[in-house]
Write an enzyme that holds these catalytic residues in place. Structure first.
Site, PDB file in Angstrom:
ATOM      1  N   GLY A  14       0.836  -1.206   0.000  1.00 32.09           N
ATOM      2  CA  GLY A  14       0.000   0.000   0.000  1.00 32.09           C
ATOM      3  C   GLY A  14       0.864   1.246   0.000  1.00 32.09           C
ATOM      4  N   THR A 129       4.292   2.753   5.745  1.00 34.43           N
ATOM      5  CA  THR A 129       2.899   2.306   5.791  1.00 34.43           C
ATOM      6  C   THR A 129       2.134   3.232   6.718  1.00 34.43           C
ATOM      7  OG1 THR A 129       1.397   0.610   6.678  1.00 34.43           O
ATOM      8  CG2 THR A 129       3.645   0.561   7.528  1.00 34.43           C
TER       9      THR A 129
HETATM   10  O1  F6P Z   1      -1.411  -1.366   4.774  1.00 35.93           O
HETATM   11  C1  F6P Z   1      -1.982  -0.181   4.366  1.00 35.93           C
HETATM   12  C2  F6P Z   1      -3.454  -0.331   4.152  1.00 35.93           C
HETATM   13  O2  F6P Z   1      -3.983   0.923   3.758  1.00 35.93           O
HETATM   14  C3  F6P Z   1      -4.236  -0.908   5.334  1.00 35.93           C
HETATM   15  O3  F6P Z   1      -4.508   0.054   6.311  1.00 35.93           O
HETATM   16  C4  F6P Z   1      -5.466  -1.420   4.625  1.00 35.93           C
HETATM   17  O4  F6P Z   1      -6.053  -2.482   5.367  1.00 35.93           O
HETATM   18  C5  F6P Z   1      -4.924  -1.933   3.322  1.00 35.93           C
HETATM   19  O5  F6P Z   1      -3.700  -1.247   3.094  1.00 35.93           O
HETATM   20  C6  F6P Z   1      -5.833  -1.716   2.142  1.00 35.93           C
HETATM   21  O6  F6P Z   1      -5.230  -2.287   1.036  1.00 35.93           O
HETATM   22  P1  F6P Z   1      -5.712  -2.112  -0.462  1.00 35.93           P
HETATM   23  O7  F6P Z   1      -5.253  -0.761  -0.921  1.00 35.93           O
HETATM   24  O8  F6P Z   1      -5.064  -3.213  -1.186  1.00 35.93           O
HETATM   25  O9  F6P Z   1      -7.207  -2.166  -0.441  1.00 35.93           O
END
Ligand code: F6P
Length: 326
Positions: A14, A129
């Site tokens: 992410g 993150t």
């Molecule tokens: O790890 C960062 C994050 O934003 C988390 O807080 C969240 O659960 C996840 O990534 C969401 O991921 P994606 O962008 O793949 O939906």
């Protein structure tokens, strides 16, 4: 130990505000110290599919203030397989990349650890993150910006909550950790934070809210960390609505807007210090460590420790929030 001449840099998982500041700091520190730099696009996926370009200082001009990542990012299933990692290694060798800087969260550093255990590749990780869930660093890159975004949103929700005398459940990200919810609640004067690290029964929560309204509060805000353990804001609101229909309850899920935006000064500076430290670490012969910040000092954290998944939340903050919610 083989001499390092060329360093590859990638962002993975992410995105987090401040990743660009980290890319800039790594690139310029590396070139300053006499290394060549190659930018690898789309994380491990780009390493496998050979999306690699030479980076010069001007490739990272005018990016420090932008959210997201100029290198793009991806979550890569192929890198979880042995064949995928072998392929990534072959591409690295083809480009004469001797070491990697991986900027990302828990999954990205787990991948780096696996890769380094199978191939002779020095890797340094930067914790980026919004979740702040990496062990061994007080802060991760992106956390402060996300927290400020949450604060901005919740302040606005408070206006409407107060006008309508409503109870709001606001869901924030964090994957399996409650850092954003707890600190977000403290920063906004929320009545409670529901986080996976600490269990709370619906009737305890209702009592707290009831007390607040009795003490002439005219709105209540509860921050809920996304997680199967908390049930998320929707799940919690449903339970409260069923058992306490007297509350005028609403739910807001902040979602991916928490990941965007221009990084705060704190995130830019953290990313810059960590990016420069990553190159120092490689020069010192450090391998397979994450750069951390502890008590405002740069520290090296072995990957195995960083990804332990048990970074503790500060119980004093939980207690402070509880005391102030009267
Ligand atoms: O790890 C960062 C994050 O934003 C988390 O807080 C969240 O659960 C996840 O990534 C969401 O991921 P994606 O962008 O793949 O939906």
């Amino acid at each position: 130990m083989a001499t390092i001449k060329t360093i590859g840099i990638l962002t993975s998982g992410g995105d987090a505000p401040g990743m660009n500041a980290a890319i800039r700091a790594v690139t310029r520190s590396a070139i300053y110290s006499g290394f060549k730099v190659k930018g690898i696009y789309r994380g491990y996926r780009g390493l496998i599919s050979n999306e690699i370009v030479d980076f010069k200082p001007q490739n990272v001009s005018n990016i420090i203030q932008h959210g997201g990542t100029i290198l793009k990012t991806a979550r890569c299933k192929e890198f979880m397989t042995e064949e995928g990692r072998q392929h990534a290694y072959d591409v690295m060798k083809q480009h004469e990349i001797d070491a990697l800087i991986v900027i990302g969260g828990d999954g990205s550093l787990s991948g780096a650890r696996q890769f380094a255990s199978e191939f002779d590749v020095p890797i340094v990780g930067l914790p980026a993150t919004i979740d702040n869930d990496l062990y061994g660093t007080d802060h991760t890159i992106g956390y402060d910006t996300a927290l400020n975004t949450i604060m901005w949103c919740v302040d606005r929700i408070r206006d409407t909550a107060t006008s309508h005398e409503r109870l709001f459940f606001i869901e924030v990200m964090g994957r399996t950790a409650g850092f954003l919810a707890l600190s977000g609640a403290l920063a906004t004067g929320a009545e409670a934070a529901i986080i996976p690290e600490i269990s709370i029964e619906v009737d305890q929560l209702a009592e707290l809210i009831e007390n607040g309204f009795r003490n002439s509060k005219n709105s209540s805000i509860v921050l809920v960390a996304e997680s199967p353990i908390t049930g998320g804001a929707m799940g919690l609101a449903e339970r409260v609505r069923t058992e306490y229909p007297q509350y005028d309850t609403r739910v807001t899920i902040l979602g991916h807007l928490q990941r965007g935006g221009s990084p705060t000064a704190q995130d830019r500076i953290l990313a810059t210090r960590m990016g420069a430290a990553a190159i120092d670490a490689l020069i010192e012969g450090q391998r397979n460590v994450m750069i951390g910040d502890h008590n405002d000092q740069i520290v090296y954290v072995p990957f195995s420790k960083a990804i332990r998944k048990d970074k503790p939340i500060d119980r004093d903050l939980v207690e402070t929030l509880r005391r102030l919610s009267i």
